[in-house]
Design an enzyme around this catalytic site. Structure first.
Site, PDB file in Angstrom:
ATOM      1  N   ASP A 223       0.864  -1.354  -0.001  1.00 46.47           N
ATOM      2  CA  ASP A 223       0.145  -0.043   0.066  1.00 46.47           C
ATOM      3  C   ASP A 223       0.898   1.031  -0.060  1.00 46.47           C
ATOM      4  OD1 ASP A 223      -1.598   2.243   0.680  1.00 46.47           O
ATOM      5  OD2 ASP A 223      -3.032   0.805   1.786  1.00 46.47           O
TER       6      ASP A 223
ATOM      7  N   VAL B 230      -6.395   9.466 -21.185  1.00 45.25           N
ATOM      8  CA  VAL B 230      -6.115   8.088 -21.851  1.00 45.25           C
ATOM      9  C   VAL B 230      -7.341   7.217 -21.599  1.00 45.25           C
ATOM     10  CG1 VAL B 230      -4.330   6.514 -22.344  1.00 45.25           C
ATOM     11  CG2 VAL B 230      -3.707   8.739 -21.262  1.00 45.25           C
TER      12      VAL B 230
ATOM     13  N   SER C 177      -2.150  15.034 -13.207  1.00 46.02           N
ATOM     14  CA  SER C 177      -3.360  15.371 -14.196  1.00 46.02           C
ATOM     15  C   SER C 177      -3.269  16.845 -14.383  1.00 46.02           C
ATOM     16  CB  SER C 177      -4.286  14.970 -13.690  1.00 46.02           C
ATOM     17  OG  SER C 177      -5.712  15.355 -14.436  1.00 46.02           O
TER      18      SER C 177
ATOM     19  N   TYR D 239      -9.717  14.895  -6.287  1.00 44.25           N
ATOM     20  CA  TYR D 239      -8.682  14.606  -7.436  1.00 44.25           C
ATOM     21  C   TYR D 239      -7.875  15.750  -7.738  1.00 44.25           C
ATOM     22  CZ  TYR D 239      -6.963  12.392 -11.432  1.00 44.25           C
ATOM     23  OH  TYR D 239      -6.126  11.870 -12.511  1.00 44.25           O
TER      24      TYR D 239
ATOM     25  N   ASN E 118       2.682   6.145  -9.710  1.00 44.53           N
ATOM     26  CA  ASN E 118       1.262   6.223 -10.591  1.00 44.53           C
ATOM     27  C   ASN E 118       0.159   5.671  -9.925  1.00 44.53           C
ATOM     28  OD1 ASN E 118      -0.028   5.354 -13.109  1.00 44.53           O
ATOM     29  ND2 ASN E 118      -0.076   3.645 -11.887  1.00 44.53           N
TER      30      ASN E 118
END
Ligand SMILES: NC(=O)c1ccc[n+]([C@@H]2O[C@H](COP(=O)([O-])OP(=O)(O)OC[C@H]3O[C@@H](n4cnc5c(N)ncnc54)[C@H](OP(=O)(O)O)[C@@H]3O)[C@@H](O)[C@H]2O)c1
Length: 264
Positions: free
Chosen positions: A68, A194, A148, A161, A95
């Site tokens: 984790d 993507v 992002s 996010y 990632n």
């Protein structure tokens, strides 16, 4: 800039968190096919072992460790495993990530909201710290944080996010400043929108949940797909590979995207 693996001609050793699924899995394949040794982590042992076996079947030197990313002891153990088994960790690709809850921020469950911060931000900090213990000592290494567009621009109704990725971009800038004279490169990388992982799963999740805010995002993604504006997986992974090879070492701290033209 040639470093470590490039100088000695040996295969680079690359650790990819969340490497069994979605983009992480595609990154592992691209890097492995280009000759790197890839070690993938995640929490889902079944997916990890399956991905490891598929990579090995493609003649890639691959290993998998359940970890984790938010757990400091697990992060240290996985980095020690890589160092002990393969000699040195050359590149860490942070990632692993969560999309977080979707909806008006004041209606969201704060625990769910914070979980995205935990994985996206704490996970990046914890894994990077474990890797830097070795990289700084060796004065060699690269860390690439997958971020992002949502971390640069606002993303209303997906604030966990957006805010967590913004924090990772700022963490990247700060870590790069701290390690600039210590032989380490730290970059943030936006792979594009993507058609894989959270983007691909978004439509299915929205249909199943009936959440109008998720459906709004799913419709927007559908529009981008129909307009041919999604980033091909091959482009997202090829730019990442160039970063692992040092093509942007001189830009440590910066936010790189799939559209950046990196010198060959
Ligand atoms: N897909 C896109 O269009 C896109 C665009 C921009 C950025 N990104 C970023 O790309 C990264 C990968 O996303 P994806 O789209 O491939 O999504 P995904 O398929 O959901 O993959 C997420 C990965 O993160 C791992 N993970 C989640 N929590 C973890 C934890 N606590 N510890 C370790 N691993 C954990 C998951 O593995 P386990 O479930 O096994 O733990 C999984 O492998 C994310 O950082 C995402 O923000 C994606």
């Amino acid at each position: 800039m040639e470093r470590g693996a490039e100088l000695t001609g040996r295969a680079p050793i690359i650790l990819i968190t969340g490497g069994a699924k979605g983009l992480g899995r595609a990154f592992a394949e691209e890097l492995g096919r280009s000759g790197a040794v890839v070690v993938i982590t995640g929490r889902d042992q079944t997916a990890l072992l399956a991905a490891r076996d598929e990579l090995r079947a493609a003649n890639i030197v691959a290993d998998a460790v359940v970890a984790d990313a938010t757990d400091k002891a697990a992060a240290s153990a996985v980095v020690e495993h890589v160092e002990g088994t393969f000699g040195s960790l050359d590149v860490l690709v942070n990632n692993a990530g969560l999309a977080g809850p979707v909806g008006p921020t004041w209606e969201l469950d704060e625990g769910e909201w914070w979980e995205a911060m935990e994985v996206n931000l704490r996970g990046t900090m914890v894994m990077s710290s474990a890797a830097l213990m070795y990289m700084v000592r060796r004065q060699n290494g690269r860390i690439i944080n997958i971020v992002s567009h949502a971390g640069v621009y606002r993303w209303p109704y997906a604030t966990a996010y957006s805010v967590s990725k913004a924090a990772v971009i700022k963490l990247t800038e700060n870590l790069a400043a701290e390690t600039r004279r210590l032989g380490v490169t730290v970059l943030s990388y936006h792979p594009g929108l993507v058609d894989i992982g959270i983007t691909l799963a978004g439509a299915e999740k929205a249909a199943a949940s009936g959440n109008p805010w998720e459906q709004r995002i799913a419709s927007w993604i559908e529009g981008e797909r129909a307009a041919g504006r999604l980033t091909p997986v091959a482009q997202a992974t090829a730019v990442l590979r160039r970063l692992t090879e040092g093509a942007a070492d001189h830009r440590s701290g910066e936010y790189i995207t799939f559209e950046d033209e990196l010198e060959q």
